[in-house]
Motif scaffolding. Structure first.
Motif, short mmCIF file in Angstrom:
data_model
loop_
_atom_site.label_atom_id
_atom_site.label_comp_id
_atom_site.label_asym_id
_atom_site.label_seq_id
_atom_site.Cartn_x
_atom_site.Cartn_y
_atom_site.Cartn_z
N LYS A 7 51.48 -44.40 -32.12
CA LYS A 7 51.92 -45.68 -31.55
C LYS A 7 52.43 -45.48 -30.12
CE LYS A 7 53.90 -47.63 -35.80
NZ LYS A 7 52.67 -47.93 -36.48
N TYR A 38 68.47 -45.82 -36.37
CA TYR A 38 67.56 -46.61 -37.19
C TYR A 38 66.83 -47.68 -36.40
CZ TYR A 38 70.13 -44.24 -40.72
OH TYR A 38 70.70 -43.25 -41.47
N VAL A 39 67.55 -48.35 -35.50
CA VAL A 39 66.96 -49.54 -34.90
C VAL A 39 66.02 -49.28 -33.73
CG1 VAL A 39 68.83 -51.08 -35.60
CG2 VAL A 39 68.93 -49.95 -33.38
N PRO A 41 63.11 -48.93 -31.64
CA PRO A 41 61.69 -49.01 -32.01
C PRO A 41 60.86 -47.85 -31.45
CG PRO A 41 62.19 -50.56 -30.27
CD PRO A 41 63.50 -49.99 -30.71
N PHE A 61 61.36 -48.79 -24.36
CA PHE A 61 60.72 -50.10 -24.20
C PHE A 61 61.61 -51.10 -23.47
CE2 PHE A 61 58.39 -48.85 -28.22
CZ PHE A 61 57.18 -48.67 -27.59
N THR A 65 67.89 -53.25 -27.82
CA THR A 65 68.36 -53.23 -29.21
C THR A 65 69.49 -52.23 -29.43
OG1 THR A 65 66.12 -53.79 -29.87
CG2 THR A 65 67.59 -53.01 -31.60
N TYR A 89 53.02 -52.81 -20.28
CA TYR A 89 52.08 -53.20 -21.33
C TYR A 89 50.83 -53.79 -20.69
CZ TYR A 89 56.17 -53.00 -24.42
OH TYR A 89 57.29 -52.62 -25.12
N LEU B 195 64.81 -57.98 -33.52
CA LEU B 195 63.90 -57.10 -32.81
C LEU B 195 62.50 -57.35 -33.36
CD1 LEU B 195 63.13 -54.57 -31.09
CD2 LEU B 195 63.70 -53.19 -33.08
N VAL B 197 58.68 -55.82 -33.46
CA VAL B 197 57.76 -54.73 -33.10
C VAL B 197 56.35 -55.22 -33.41
CG1 VAL B 197 59.33 -52.78 -33.34
CG2 VAL B 197 58.09 -53.61 -35.35
N ILE B 253 68.76 -57.64 -36.05
CA ILE B 253 69.29 -56.32 -35.72
C ILE B 253 70.39 -55.88 -36.69
CG2 ILE B 253 70.56 -54.98 -33.98
CD1 ILE B 253 68.91 -56.32 -31.85
N LEU B 256 68.88 -54.72 -39.93
CA LEU B 256 68.19 -53.42 -39.80
C LEU B 256 69.22 -52.30 -39.93
CD1 LEU B 256 65.79 -54.03 -36.76
CD2 LEU B 256 65.04 -53.36 -39.04
N VAL B 257 70.37 -52.50 -39.26
CA VAL B 257 71.42 -51.49 -39.31
C VAL B 257 71.98 -51.38 -40.73
CG1 VAL B 257 73.71 -50.84 -38.48
CG2 VAL B 257 72.05 -51.85 -36.90
N LYS B 260 69.59 -49.73 -42.93
CA LYS B 260 69.07 -48.49 -42.38
C LYS B 260 67.53 -48.45 -42.39
CE LYS B 260 72.82 -45.24 -43.52
NZ LYS B 260 74.01 -45.66 -43.14
N LYS B 261 66.94 -49.49 -41.86
CA LYS B 261 65.48 -49.56 -41.83
C LYS B 261 64.96 -49.34 -40.43
CE LYS B 261 64.67 -50.56 -46.08
NZ LYS B 261 64.41 -49.44 -46.95
N ARG B 262 63.92 -48.56 -40.34
CA ARG B 262 63.28 -48.34 -39.04
C ARG B 262 62.18 -49.38 -38.86
NH1 ARG B 262 64.23 -42.70 -37.20
NH2 ARG B 262 65.70 -41.85 -38.69
N PRO B 263 62.20 -50.09 -37.74
CA PRO B 263 61.26 -51.20 -37.58
C PRO B 263 59.79 -50.80 -37.68
CG PRO B 263 62.40 -50.72 -35.52
CD PRO B 263 63.10 -49.96 -36.59
N TYR B 264 59.44 -49.64 -37.09
CA TYR B 264 58.03 -49.26 -37.11
C TYR B 264 57.57 -48.84 -38.50
CZ TYR B 264 60.75 -45.13 -35.95
OH TYR B 264 61.72 -44.17 -35.93
N LEU B 267 56.76 -52.05 -40.19
CA LEU B 267 55.46 -52.52 -39.70
C LEU B 267 54.32 -51.83 -40.46
CD1 LEU B 267 53.73 -54.13 -37.69
CD2 LEU B 267 54.19 -52.40 -35.97
N GLU B 268 54.47 -50.54 -40.70
CA GLU B 268 53.44 -49.83 -41.46
C GLU B 268 53.35 -50.37 -42.89
OE1 GLU B 268 51.02 -47.58 -40.53
OE2 GLU B 268 51.75 -48.33 -38.59
N ALA B 290 57.60 -53.52 -28.24
CA ALA B 290 58.82 -54.02 -28.87
C ALA B 290 59.59 -54.91 -27.89
CB ALA B 290 59.71 -52.87 -29.32
#
Ligand SMILES: Cc1cc2nc3c(=O)[nH]c(=O)nc-3n(C[C@H](O)[C@H](O)[C@H](O)COP(=O)(O)OP(=O)(O)OC[C@H]3O[C@@H](n4cnc5c(N)ncnc54)[C@H](O)[C@@H]3O)c2cc1C
Ligand code: SF4
Ligand code: SF4
Lengths: 92, 445
Positions: A7, A38-39, A41, A61, A65, A89, B195, B197, B253, B256-257, B260-264, B267-268, B290
């Motif tokens: 990516k 975590y956040v 991207p 990017f 965030t 981009y 956020l 992505v 946001i 997500l915190v 504890k999730k990663r945005p990408y 997406l997968e 993003a």
């Protein structure tokens, strides 16, 4: 399926010598939340074994965030890279 | 081309617009057309270089009023005449599919277009230039310039230093540092900003038509709620472009915190969902990107004007997010035009005080911007609620699984089946009632 590395290779980054984001490792040492890890991207915040955080601004990017998510006052100094530098981009 | 000295010493602009997104381009275009001297400042290498959107420009007919038949010359992808809103569990999707050739959907001026922002913004900024605005790329604005408490210009990084103007219009997007520097906006909380992505995935044009049942230049927009973001508040989208797909996930946001999730990674997961995987099969990654989205609309709007300054677009939180709609580009344009109209009037009167610039409110109302945000002010908190985000989509998907399952056991009528699901998901009647009330307040009256 694409990996995160795949990516990241698709966006173009023109790297400014001067970092536009500076992270205060001293403050990060006392942070239990680690929101940035975590956040982000681009996955630019890497927790270290000694409790610190390693940050590299080059593939940023410029989304903002991390500084919205970070709950520790003063840990992140955030601004935009110099005009024309940073992410570009072509499709998004 | 201006030289730095000329700018510093002699150039004085009627209007300085910060940011060449849809808000800034609209403001620059309309003020330049009125014969004003306009400077449009953009930090990207070109307009759109830093910009990300899911990519459906709804309500695109406002542009038709400015540039008749604009879609014939602009880099648009497809006109959107099909929409699909899906509620998802991990295994199932239940969707409402809308397709129409009613007037305005599949014929001019159309209801909406999919666009790719680096191309679209660049084109739109060129229209502003053609109307007489000076566009300066690769130029970051660091602060507003103030004298005696009034905004009298901007401070730009490096050689230009300071640029002066009568009215500064901040159109610098969701992280508007300019609105903050001018004291018009506060810092945001993680629950107010999402956020997004996104990936642009290349796919053969013929394959897109076949796969999405489209003819010619028709396009479609899918929106997804529920399990795709796990417990994170947000959703997913998939839009058809001419020979690519825009696929993305949006996550609040703070959640997500919290989770504890990663945005990408979300997406997968989203692309691998059984309802999405067949749609993106065989497509190749062209670009990952993003960007943030101001989600709380009316609840996070800044003060919209100060002496010598106006705020428009995402910078003013004019981004409409209510579950049924995610619309920012059209409101950015409308508010950019309203700010432009205000600046024109102020220049005509030669008075740039807060009092005169407060006319902005009138123009915003006339363009239905503040009206829409005020009317739907209960929608963003409602759609971001825990049960609506996670429980109900799962519940609906599960109930539909039961309804359609034919397994040789005796058939049950719908109500007992539904009650079984209600019990399984521990949905409380008083919660249902309360949510129904909130839904009604958000959307019905
Ligand atoms: C993932 C995602 C999906 C979305 N989906 C949709 C959708 O399908 N439909 C829709 O209508 N909306 C959608 N939106 C919202 C929409 O993109 C925004 O509302 C819209 O772009 C706002 O326009 P704007 O002109 O206010 O700001 P922006 O488009 O963000 O433009 C701001 C401009 O200012 C420039 N800038 C910023 N700071 C400075 C500075 N200091 N100096 C110089 N230049 C500066 C930036 O480079 C940029 O060009 C989505 C947003 C995201 C992130
Ligand atoms: S940047 Fe902020 S969130 Fe991240 S580790 Fe440091 S203090 Fe914690
Ligand atoms: S601005 Fe966005 S991409 Fe850059 S470091 Fe912060 S979170 Fe990561």
């Amino acid at each position: 399926m694409t990996t995160h590395e795949e990516k990241m290779r698709t966006a173009r980054f023109k790297v400014d010598d001067k970092p536009h984001i500076v992270v205060d490792a001293g403050i990060c040492k006392d942070c239990a939340v680690r929101a940035c890890v975590y956040v982000c991207p681009a996955n630019l915040f890497v927790p270290l074994d000694d409790g610190g955080i390693l940050f590299n601004y080059e593939q940023c990017f410029e989304c903002g965030t991390c500084y919205i998510a970070c709950n520790q006052e003063g840990a992140i100094q955030w601004s935009y890279p110099t005009g024309g530098f940073g992410v570009t981009y072509r499709e998004s | 081309m201006m030289t730095s000295n000329a700018t510093q010493d002699t150039e004085h602009f009627d209007v300085i617009v910060i940011g060449a997104g849809p808000a800034g381009n609209a403001a620059a275009l309309i003020t330049a057309r009125a014969g004003l001297k306009v400077l449009l400042l953009e930090r990207g290498e070109y307009p759109g270089a830093k910009n990300v959107s899911g990519g459906v420009f709804y309500g695109s007919r406002i542009l038709h009023e400015l540039i008749p038949n604009w879609w014939e010359q602009a880099p648009v992808e497809r006109y959107i005449c099909r929409r699909d809103i899906a509620l998802m569990s991990a295994t199932t999707a239940v969707s409402l599919d809308f397709r129409s050739t009613a007037t305005g959907y599949a014929d001019p001026p159309y209801n909406g277009f999919s666009v790719l922002r680096p191309k679209f913004d660049r084109w739109f900024a060129a229209q502003a230039e053609a109307s007489g605005a000076f566009l300066l790329n690769s130029c970051v604005v660091d602060d507003v310039l103030r004298e005696n408490g009034r905004v009298v210009g901007v401070k730009v990084r490096r050689e230009l230093g300071e640029v002066r103007g009568n009215v500064v219009i901040a159109c610098d997007g969701s992280n508007s540092f300019m609105a903050k520097k001018a004291g018009l906006q506060r810092e945001f909380d993680g629950h107010e900003i999402a956020l997004g992505v996104k990936e642009v995935l290349g796919l053969d044009e013929h394959l897109i038509r076949e796969r999405f049942q489209l003819s010619g230049n028709e396009g479609m927009a899918f929106e997804y709620l529920g399990a795709i973001t796990e417990n994170v508040h947000g959703g997913g989208f998939l839009y058809t472009n001419r020979d690519s797909l825009s696929v993305g996930v949006i996550g609040q946001i703070s959640s997500l915190v919290e989770h504890k999730k990663r945005p990408y990674e979300l997406l997968e997961q989203f692309k691998a969902h059984p309802a999405v995987a067949p749609l993106v099969r065989g497509a190749t990654l062209r670009e990952y990107s993003a960007h943030t989205i101001p989600e709380m609309g009316w609840h996070m709007r800044p003060k919209l004007y100060a002496d010598g300054m106006l705020v428009a677009g995402d910078a003013a939180a004019f981004c409409f997010n209510s579950g049924l709609y995610l619309e920012g580009m059209n409101y950015a344009m409308q508010s950019g035009l309203a700010a432009g109209e205000t600046a024109i009037e102020a220049c005509r009167q030669g008075d740039f005080s807060k009092g005169t610039l407060s006319r902005y409110e009138h123009y915003l109302k006339q363009r239905h911007v503040s009206e829409d945000f005020q009317r739907f002010r209960f929608a963003p908190p409602f759609v971001n609620g825990e049960r609506l985000q996670n429980l109900y989509p799962d519940f609906v998907a599960h109930a539909a699984e039961n309804l359609f399952r034919v397994d040789g056991n005796r058939k049950q009528k719908i109500l007992p089946l539904a009650m079984k699901s209600v019990r399984r998901f521990r949905i409380r009647p008083h919660h249902l009632l309360r949510d129904f009330y909130h839904a009604a307040r958000a959307y019905l009256w």
